[in-house]
Design a protein around this motif. Structure first.
Motif, mmCIF file in Angstrom:
data_model
loop_
_atom_site.group_PDB
_atom_site.id
_atom_site.type_symbol
_atom_site.label_atom_id
_atom_site.label_comp_id
_atom_site.label_asym_id
_atom_site.label_seq_id
_atom_site.Cartn_x
_atom_site.Cartn_y
_atom_site.Cartn_z
ATOM 1 N N GLY A 258 42.413 28.091 51.823
ATOM 2 C CA GLY A 258 43.419 28.368 53.013
ATOM 3 C C GLY A 258 45.031 29.673 52.516
ATOM 4 O O GLY A 258 44.619 31.001 52.969
ATOM 5 N N PHE A 259 45.091 29.134 51.739
ATOM 6 C CA PHE A 259 46.173 30.015 50.774
ATOM 7 C C PHE A 259 46.323 31.140 49.923
ATOM 8 O O PHE A 259 46.213 32.240 49.829
ATOM 9 N N THR B 195 44.970 34.613 45.134
ATOM 10 C CA THR B 195 45.125 33.743 44.852
ATOM 11 C C THR B 195 45.970 33.087 44.193
ATOM 12 O O THR B 195 46.362 31.807 43.411
ATOM 13 N N ILE B 196 47.180 33.867 43.795
ATOM 14 C CA ILE B 196 48.441 32.774 43.308
ATOM 15 C C ILE B 196 49.211 32.108 44.274
ATOM 16 O O ILE B 196 49.171 31.466 43.881
ATOM 17 N N GLY C 202 46.609 32.331 37.792
ATOM 18 C CA GLY C 202 46.724 33.034 39.056
ATOM 19 C C GLY C 202 47.671 34.236 38.706
ATOM 20 O O GLY C 202 47.527 34.716 39.452
ATOM 21 N N LEU C 203 48.462 34.599 37.482
ATOM 22 C CA LEU C 203 49.649 35.581 37.389
ATOM 23 C C LEU C 203 48.361 36.749 37.105
ATOM 24 O O LEU C 203 48.495 38.105 37.222
ATOM 25 N N VAL C 204 47.530 36.492 35.542
ATOM 26 C CA VAL C 204 46.837 37.703 35.258
ATOM 27 C C VAL C 204 45.258 38.434 36.509
ATOM 28 O O VAL C 204 45.453 38.936 36.804
ATOM 29 N N TYR C 205 45.470 37.029 37.247
ATOM 30 C CA TYR C 205 44.374 37.551 38.436
ATOM 31 C C TYR C 205 44.908 38.902 39.493
ATOM 32 O O TYR C 205 44.014 39.162 39.848
ATOM 33 N N THR C 206 46.308 38.319 39.322
ATOM 34 C CA THR C 206 46.614 38.273 40.966
ATOM 35 C C THR C 206 46.890 40.140 40.651
ATOM 36 O O THR C 206 46.995 40.386 41.076
ATOM 37 N N LEU D 104 38.069 39.683 46.836
ATOM 38 C CA LEU D 104 38.843 39.080 45.767
ATOM 39 C C LEU D 104 38.769 37.921 45.350
ATOM 40 O O LEU D 104 39.262 37.089 44.462
ATOM 41 N N ASN D 105 39.905 37.760 46.953
ATOM 42 C CA ASN D 105 40.471 36.694 46.553
ATOM 43 C C ASN D 105 39.871 35.015 46.739
ATOM 44 O O ASN D 105 40.021 34.107 46.248
ATOM 45 N N MET D 106 37.885 35.784 47.234
ATOM 46 C CA MET D 106 37.255 34.447 47.354
ATOM 47 C C MET D 106 36.651 33.881 45.572
ATOM 48 O O MET D 106 36.562 32.834 45.322
ATOM 49 N N ILE D 107 37.055 34.779 44.894
ATOM 50 C CA ILE D 107 36.305 34.887 43.252
ATOM 51 C C ILE D 107 37.703 34.444 43.539
ATOM 52 O O ILE D 107 37.360 34.088 41.942
ATOM 53 N N GLY D 108 38.864 34.833 43.279
ATOM 54 C CA GLY D 108 40.042 33.928 42.815
ATOM 55 C C GLY D 108 39.648 32.472 43.395
ATOM 56 O O GLY D 108 39.825 31.016 41.952
#
Length: 198
Positions: free
Chosen positions: A86-87, A93-94, A120-124, A144-148
């Protein structure tokens, strides 16, 4: 379990939802060895409030520290995968990474916690840059969020906490309120800088 008193063992049985199955089984065997419980094939049906009566007494030490004397046996209280989903979906992703980091802190895994923070930081940052070059749509952001989320739970959760870890779900309301305040704060700063540029 042999070092614990009868009352301590009986307390574990009365609050068995808080403890692992292994702990409950070990307590049952110990109480059977002490002839406090009858030996049965299925101990789960025998352990009820009717078979075990206890005068609840909390030691001064556990009261002062607000900690259970059986903390090492308790089922951990963690943010669930659904909460992380959810978050991650509704925020980014972060935010999901922060929840997973809290879980790793609870399970005393500092190295894995740092790895999740870096991811989290790098992916965001990567997602934000990529979104500037891709067509702007909610669908792209969701993908992108689902991949994270998949990396957070499919890799970091499963490797460090275990795919089938038994835990109680931690309440999300406090962290949800903080997250909403952060998002509103970022939106306010964004609008403020746009107004100043004009």
């Amino acid at each position: 379990m042999r070092s614990k008193s009868n009352k301590e063992l009986e307390t574990i049985l009365l609050e068995k939802d808080k403890y692992t199955e292994e702990a409950i089984q070990a307590v049952t065997w110990e109480l059977q060895d002490r002839n406090i419980l009858e030996r049965t094939d299925d101990f789960s049906d025998e352990i009820t409030k009717e078979t075990v009566t206890i005068d609840v007494a909390v030691t001064n030490e556990s009261t002062e520290n607000n900690k259970s004397p059986f903390e090492e046996l308790e089922v951990p209280v963690l943010y669930s995968k659904k909460a992380i989903l959810g978050f991650t979906i509704f925020f980014s992703t972060i935010f999901g990474a922060v929840l997973l980091m809290q879980n790793l802190k609870e399970m005393n895994k500092p190295k894995a916690r740092n790895q999740v923070l870096i991811f989290g930081l790098v992916y965001t940052v990567f997602s934000t840059i990529l979104l500037n070059y891709l067509p702007k749509s909610i669908f792209t952001t969701l993908i992108l969020n689902m991949i994270g989320y998949t990396v957070l739970t499919g890799y970091f959760w499963n490797i460090n906490l275990g795919k089938d870890i038994v835990h109680r779900d931690k309440q999300i309301w406090k962290i949800l309120g903080i997250s909403i305040l952060i998002v509103f704060g970022l939106i306010f700063l964004l609008l403020l800088t746009q107004n100043l540029e004009q």
